[in-house]
Structure formats: structure tokens, C-alpha cells
Design a protein around this motif. Structure first.
Motif, PDB file in Angstrom:
ATOM      1  N   VAL A   1      -8.115   2.778  -6.343  1.00 10.74           N
ATOM      2  CA  VAL A   1      -7.681   3.855  -5.774  1.00 10.74           C
ATOM      3  C   VAL A   1      -8.603   4.412  -4.517  1.00 10.74           C
ATOM      4  N   ILE A   2      -8.016   4.604  -3.343  1.00 13.24           N
ATOM      5  CA  ILE A   2      -9.005   5.068  -2.290  1.00 13.24           C
ATOM      6  C   ILE A   2      -8.655   6.722  -2.126  1.00 13.24           C
ATOM      7  N   ARG A   3      -9.540   7.371  -2.321  1.00 15.58           N
ATOM      8  CA  ARG A   3      -9.224   8.791  -2.117  1.00 15.58           C
ATOM      9  C   ARG A   3      -9.764   9.219  -0.629  1.00 15.58           C
ATOM     10  N   TYR A   4      -9.150  10.333   0.024  1.00 19.89           N
ATOM     11  CA  TYR A   4      -9.741  10.741   1.134  1.00 19.89           C
ATOM     12  C   TYR A   4      -9.603  12.169   0.962  1.00 19.89           C
ATOM     13  N   SER A   5     -10.848  13.080   1.198  1.00 19.08           N
ATOM     14  CA  SER A   5     -10.969  14.471   1.016  1.00 19.08           C
ATOM     15  C   SER A   5     -11.927  15.038   2.109  1.00 19.08           C
ATOM     16  N   GLU A   6     -11.508  16.148   2.246  1.00 20.86           N
ATOM     17  CA  GLU A   6     -12.454  17.043   3.093  1.00 20.86           C
ATOM     18  C   GLU A   6     -13.350  17.906   2.040  1.00 20.86           C
ATOM     19  N   ARG A   7     -14.135  18.752   2.393  1.00 19.14           N
ATOM     20  CA  ARG A   7     -15.289  19.548   1.884  1.00 19.14           C
ATOM     21  C   ARG A   7     -14.733  20.068   0.173  1.00 19.14           C
ATOM     22  N   LEU A   8     -15.425  19.723  -0.877  1.00 19.16           N
ATOM     23  CA  LEU A   8     -15.439  20.614  -1.962  1.00 19.16           C
ATOM     24  C   LEU A   8     -15.694  22.064  -1.644  1.00 19.16           C
ATOM     25  N   TYR A   9     -16.892  22.458  -1.062  1.00 17.96           N
ATOM     26  CA  TYR A   9     -17.505  23.717  -0.981  1.00 17.96           C
ATOM     27  C   TYR A   9     -17.506  23.957   0.164  1.00 17.96           C
TER      28      TYR A   9
ATOM     29  N   CYS B   1     -14.567   9.908   3.454  1.00 19.19           N
ATOM     30  CA  CYS B   1     -15.089  11.408   3.616  1.00 19.19           C
ATOM     31  C   CYS B   1     -14.585  12.020   5.060  1.00 19.19           C
ATOM     32  N   SER B   2     -13.794  12.802   4.634  1.00 16.92           N
ATOM     33  CA  SER B   2     -13.108  13.621   6.198  1.00 16.92           C
ATOM     34  C   SER B   2     -13.990  14.662   6.659  1.00 16.92           C
ATOM     35  N   GLY B   3     -15.212  14.326   6.917  1.00 11.42           N
ATOM     36  CA  GLY B   3     -16.388  15.222   7.390  1.00 11.42           C
ATOM     37  C   GLY B   3     -17.513  15.123   7.165  1.00 11.42           C
ATOM     38  N   ALA B   4     -18.655  15.544   7.838  1.00 14.45           N
ATOM     39  CA  ALA B   4     -19.912  14.996   7.551  1.00 14.45           C
ATOM     40  C   ALA B   4     -20.524  15.553   6.414  1.00 14.45           C
TER      41      ALA B   4
ATOM     42  N   ILE C   1      -2.583  -1.122  -3.589  1.00 15.06           N
ATOM     43  CA  ILE C   1      -3.654  -0.049  -3.196  1.00 15.06           C
ATOM     44  C   ILE C   1      -3.076   1.270  -2.893  1.00 15.06           C
ATOM     45  N   VAL C   2      -3.632   2.365  -3.494  1.00 17.76           N
ATOM     46  CA  VAL C   2      -3.139   3.762  -3.050  1.00 17.76           C
ATOM     47  C   VAL C   2      -4.069   4.332  -2.285  1.00 17.76           C
ATOM     48  N   LEU C   3      -3.909   4.839  -1.322  1.00 19.15           N
ATOM     49  CA  LEU C   3      -4.647   5.824  -0.618  1.00 19.15           C
ATOM     50  C   LEU C   3      -4.134   7.217  -0.868  1.00 19.15           C
ATOM     51  N   PHE C   4      -5.062   8.305  -1.395  1.00 17.59           N
ATOM     52  CA  PHE C   4      -4.576   9.449  -2.185  1.00 17.59           C
ATOM     53  C   PHE C   4      -5.291  10.669  -1.505  1.00 17.59           C
ATOM     54  N   GLY C   5      -4.897  11.717  -1.137  1.00 17.53           N
ATOM     55  CA  GLY C   5      -5.667  12.857  -0.704  1.00 17.53           C
ATOM     56  C   GLY C   5      -4.500  13.833  -0.069  1.00 17.53           C
ATOM     57  N   GLY C   6      -5.121  15.060   0.276  1.00 16.75           N
ATOM     58  CA  GLY C   6      -4.219  16.264   0.892  1.00 16.75           C
ATOM     59  C   GLY C   6      -3.604  16.875  -0.253  1.00 16.75           C
TER      60      GLY C   6
ATOM     61  N   MET D   1       0.997  -1.115   0.058  1.00 17.73           N
ATOM     62  CA  MET D   1      -0.028  -0.024  -0.258  1.00 17.73           C
ATOM     63  C   MET D   1       0.693   1.101  -0.111  1.00 17.73           C
ATOM     64  N   ALA D   2       0.401   2.107  -0.696  1.00 18.36           N
ATOM     65  CA  ALA D   2       0.934   3.645  -0.687  1.00 18.36           C
ATOM     66  C   ALA D   2       0.025   4.558  -0.377  1.00 18.36           C
ATOM     67  N   PHE D   3       0.327   5.417   0.484  1.00 15.40           N
ATOM     68  CA  PHE D   3      -0.456   6.543   0.975  1.00 15.40           C
ATOM     69  C   PHE D   3       0.226   7.952   0.510  1.00 15.40           C
ATOM     70  N   VAL D   4      -0.534   8.561  -0.539  1.00 10.08           N
ATOM     71  CA  VAL D   4       0.272   9.823  -1.295  1.00 10.08           C
ATOM     72  C   VAL D   4      -0.341  10.807  -0.633  1.00 10.08           C
ATOM     73  N   SER D   5       0.348  11.791   0.010  1.00 11.98           N
ATOM     74  CA  SER D   5      -0.325  12.999   0.320  1.00 11.98           C
ATOM     75  C   SER D   5       0.759  14.264   0.474  1.00 11.98           C
ATOM     76  N   ASN D   6       0.445  15.497   0.795  1.00 11.77           N
ATOM     77  CA  ASN D   6       1.248  16.411   0.641  1.00 11.77           C
ATOM     78  C   ASN D   6       2.548  16.455   1.582  1.00 11.77           C
ATOM     79  N   TYR D   7       2.071  16.013   2.708  1.00 12.57           N
ATOM     80  CA  TYR D   7       3.372  15.769   3.659  1.00 12.57           C
ATOM     81  C   TYR D   7       2.875  15.108   4.866  1.00 12.57           C
ATOM     82  N   ILE D   8       3.634  14.620   5.601  1.00 15.90           N
ATOM     83  CA  ILE D   8       3.297  13.775   6.785  1.00 15.90           C
ATOM     84  C   ILE D   8       3.247  14.555   7.915  1.00 15.90           C
ATOM     85  N   ASN D   9       2.170  14.580   8.948  1.00 21.77           N
ATOM     86  CA  ASN D   9       2.387  15.340  10.010  1.00 21.77           C
ATOM     87  C   ASN D   9       1.615  14.620  11.437  1.00 21.77           C
ATOM     88  N   HIS D  10       1.554  15.266  12.591  1.00 22.59           N
ATOM     89  CA  HIS D  10       1.316  14.376  13.588  1.00 22.59           C
ATOM     90  C   HIS D  10      -0.106  13.987  13.705  1.00 22.59           C
TER      91      HIS D  10
END
Length: 429
Positions: free
Chosen positions: A102-110, A142-145, A80-85, A9-18
Motif C-alpha cells: 500500500v502507498i499512502r499519501y497524506s498531508e500533515r498530522l498536526y 508526503c503532501s507537504g514539507a 498496488i493501492v494508493l490511499f489517502g484523502g 492499480m487502485a487509487f482510493v480517496s474521498n472524491y475526485i477533484n480537478h
């Protein structure tokens, strides 16, 4: 893929954080080392100053800008790739074109308003990035309701959207002792905490207005405000105008560890951000610290983490008198406050934590890859209408419209069966 076969598995994102490291650590362990976090850009200086240090990167982190050829090959070839950020789609385009999952994760579009969905240019981009993959093996965490509602507007990921969020470090306490030690000063008067950057979307003025309201009610309390930012000088002046000396202390910037220690001492945590707060990991941390959380309903994490009146309280965004009354109820009723804090602690330690999230996601991944029986991918479903706090990580995400959410939280706690012990009569909202 055969049942039980190893997964890369690869997790692709802008940068790792705590906030990501606890989840990544668990996934690295569950996959027995076949897990790589691919960082696409160096961390922003502002984040580094806030204590999100990049120097101590885990061994599973590889940087795209340092090892481009290796990272491209891994993204294309792994199971599998987890992609977001990051909004840069080029990192996963070859994999999408090859039809690999591919599994994406995302916060809101709008975040600033769903009215933006009418933009032809915006809709075209959403089609290119998301909608055209509605029948492909592409799934959305979905990172948010309100994320499912945003993507529902652009007809993306039908039946393939699942509850997700942020999973900061989960701490385990002697909960009775933790609750017993909460409070401010030797007399242990109710301790309130607000912690965030002092910027517009966080609305620190609401914390000060709440403090002024409680002071006018002649209630004993103390509020600490942690954070720095462009509104610091204005907020300190506002506190002076309200005459809050002795009731409110500005502590300035504090490290993440110092913030957690402050949460451990606080009875009540005020989370006053508006709709622009995509998730708000501070909610996880405050609940894990057994704080009674009072949060605005448009904050992404609130409808999924909080069961109204059971493990926290939600006020209708923009209705600050609801915020005042709910906070007053907790200051007046320490028993109820502690009940909420205890239940909040269980919510994080039992459900919304990195260990559970990684385990649930791995089950779904094995399902996608055909290693386990059941539907290919995830089964559709969701919460019952009007329910809050009923989601766990990787459960099917309900499409909660903003209109429905506002109606839900407008109804509580101002009378009827929602009224709780200690909550005042219906406020003027």
C-alpha cells in the motif's frame, strides 16, 4: 512479479477533484487502462459551488457507495493501492492484514501544532493506523514539507517517506510573451493577486496590509483579491479604513478557469496562509502562470517548490514586515520579478507536474513489485540541511522540523549573501 508485467492499480480517496484529475489521467494512460479511482463519498456541496463539478466524472472513477462489493474486491486484489484523502481505514484494512503493498499519501498530522502529539488517545490511533506498519510494505507520499516531521514524531514509515504534493493542470506558454503581457491597466503597472477563500487560515488581511504598506511607499501597483467567504465584509471594511480605493479590487468568487486567467496577468502572487494550509495547490498554479510567488514558510508546498530567491520568495510565518519588504522588492524591480516568474514556470513544467509525478511513481511501484533492479521499495535520503526547493516528486523526503525551518527562513533576505538586488535593508522584524 515479472519485469514488464501489467500492473493493476487502485487509487482510493474521498472524491475526485480537478487537482487530482491530471495525475489520474496520466496514470490511467501509463497503466494502459488498468487504473481505477475509487471514490468513497459524494463531493461536498461547498466544493461543487466552487466549480469542482462531479457530474463529469472520468470513466475510470468507480464509487464505493454504489458498487461496494466490486470496490472491496478490487482494493484487495489489485497489485498496488494508493490511499489517502480519507481517515476511514476500513477501506484498506483487509489489504494491510494480508500484507499486500500500500502507498499512502497524506498531508500533515498536526496542522495546528505538534504539541498535540502528546495526546495518549491520539498516539494510540496513530499507532493503529500507521506506526504498526513500519516494517510492512506500506509507504508514505508526503503532501507537504512538514509531513515527514509529523510522522517521524510517531515513528512511522522510517526510510519510506517520499516527496509528493498536488498536481493541478500544467499549462505550457510562450513564456516570453506571457511575461511581456503581465501587468495592470494600459500602463502595465505591477499587478498583485491574492486568491483564496476569505477565511481565517488564509489571512486575507495580510494582503491588505501589504497593499497599505506599498501605498504608503508611494509605489504604483494594483492588487486584485479573488474569493468569497465569512471574512468578505470585514475585509472590504478594512480596505476602506486603509484608504485603498483605486489600489485594491475585490472580485468575489471566480471559477478555477477565471482564477488561472487572473494569474496569467499578475506579476506577483501573495500566498499568506498559515500552518493549517496542508499543501496549497494555488502555489503550483501561480508558478505555472509565471508569477513571482511570495509565500509563508509554514505552507506545506513552500519549502519544496520554492528555491529561495531563485524561483520565488519565502517569508517567515508571523513576520509580516518580511512579507511587506519582499513584496516591495518585486514591485520596485520588475526585472528581478520576471526572473523569478520565469524560473517558477520552469519548476512546474519540468518537475512538479502530473506527467513527471506519475512517471516517477510508476518507477517506484515497479521497484516495490520487484519488476526493476534495486532496493525493495525506495531508498532513504533527502535534502541537504538548509536547502529548499531541492525535492522532486517521489524523491526521498527530508525530515524538516519546524524549528529548523524557522531558522532557515529567518536568515533570508535580511543581509549577508542572501540579499538580492532591489531588496531593502534589514527590516524591523
Amino acid at each position: 512479479m515479472k519485469k514488464g508485467q501489467a500492473i493493476r492499480m487502485a487509487f482510493v480517496s474521498n472524491y475526485i477533484n480537478h487537482h487530482q484529475i491530471p495525475f489520474c489521467n496520466v496514470m490511467h494512460r501509463l497503466l494502459e487502462g488498468d487504473f481505477t479511482f475509487i471514490q468513497t463519498e459524494p463531493m461536498e456541496e461547498e466544493r461543487v459551488r466552487m466549480g469542482w463539478h462531479e457530474g463529469d466524472r472520468p470513466a475510470y472513477v468507480r464509487c464505493f457507495y454504489e458498487e461496494e462489493a466490486y470496490c472491496k474486491r478490487l482494493i484487495l486484489d489489485c497489485d498496488i493501492v494508493l490511499f489517502g484523502g480519507t481517515e476511514e481505514e476500513s477501506y484498506i484494512t483487509p489489504r494491510l492484514e494480508a500484507g499486500r503493498p500500500v502507498i499512502r499519501y497524506s498531508e500533515r498530522l498536526y496542522r495546528t501544532g505538534q504539541w498535540k502529539a502528546v495526546s495518549p488517545r491520539g498516539l494510540m490511533k496513530k499507532y493503529r493506523d500507521h506506526t504498526r506498519y513500519r516494517r510492512a510494505p506500506v509507504y508514505l507520499l508526503c503532501s507537504g514539507a512538514y509531513v515527514p516531521s509529523d510522522f517521524h514524531i510517531v515513528r512511522a514509515y522510517p526510510g519510506k517517506m517520499y516527496c509528493w504534493g498536488y498536481f493541478p493542470e500544467t499549462r505550457h506558454y510562450d513564456i516570453d510573451r506571457l511575461l511581456e503581457e503581465k501587468g495592470y491597466g494600459e500602463e502595465k503597472i505591477p499587478s498583485l493577486l491574492w486568491a483564496a477563500r476569505l477565511i481565517d487560515l488564509k489571512h486575507p488581511e495580510l494582503a491588505l496590509e501589504t497593499a497599505a504598506y506599498l501605498r504608503d511607499k508611494k509605489l504604483d501597483f494594483h492588487m486584485d483579491i479573488i474569493g468569497d467567504g465569512e471574512l468578505r465584509t470585514r475585509m472590504e471594511a478594512l480596505a476602506g479604513e486603509y484608504g485603498l480605493e483605486g489600489h485594491v479590487t475585490f472580485l468575489g468568487y471566480r471559477s478555477p478557469e477565471e482564477v488561472r486567467r487572473a494569474m496569467e496577468k499578475a506579476d506577483i502572487f501573495l500566498f499568506t496562509s498559515d500552518r493549517r494550509e496542508g499543501w496549497g495547490a494555488v502555489a503550483n498554479e501561480a508558478m505555472n502562470s509565471a508569477c513571482a510567488l511570495v509565500a509563508g514558510h509554514m505552507i506545506g508546498s513552500a519549502p519544496w517548490l520554492i528555491r529561495q530567491g531563485e524561483n520565488g520568495l519565502i517569508y517567515e510565518d508571523g513576520k509580516k514586515r518580511q512579507l511587506f519588504f519582499l513584496t516591495e522588492s518585486l514591485v520596485k524591480d520588475r526585472i528581478y520579478c520576471r526572473q523569478l516568474g520565469r524560473s517558477a514556470y520552469r519548476t512546474i513544467t519540468e518537475d512538479w507536474n502530473a506527467e513527471n509525478a506519475a512517471g516517477q511513481l510508476l518507477k517506484r511501484i515497479r521497484n516495490i513489485l520487484g519488476q526493476e533492479n534495486g532496493e525493495s521499495g525506495f531508498e532513504a535520503g533527502g535534502q541537504a540541511p538548509g536547502q529548499t526547493g531541492g525535492c522532486i516528486p517521489c524523491s526521498p523526503a527530508p525530515v524538516l522540523t519546524e524549528h529548523k525551518a524557522r531558522k532557515m527562513f529567518r536568515a533570508f533576505p535580511v543581509g549577508g549573501s542572501g540579499t538580492r538586488r532591489g531588496i531593502p535593508e534589514k527590516p524591523d522584524v
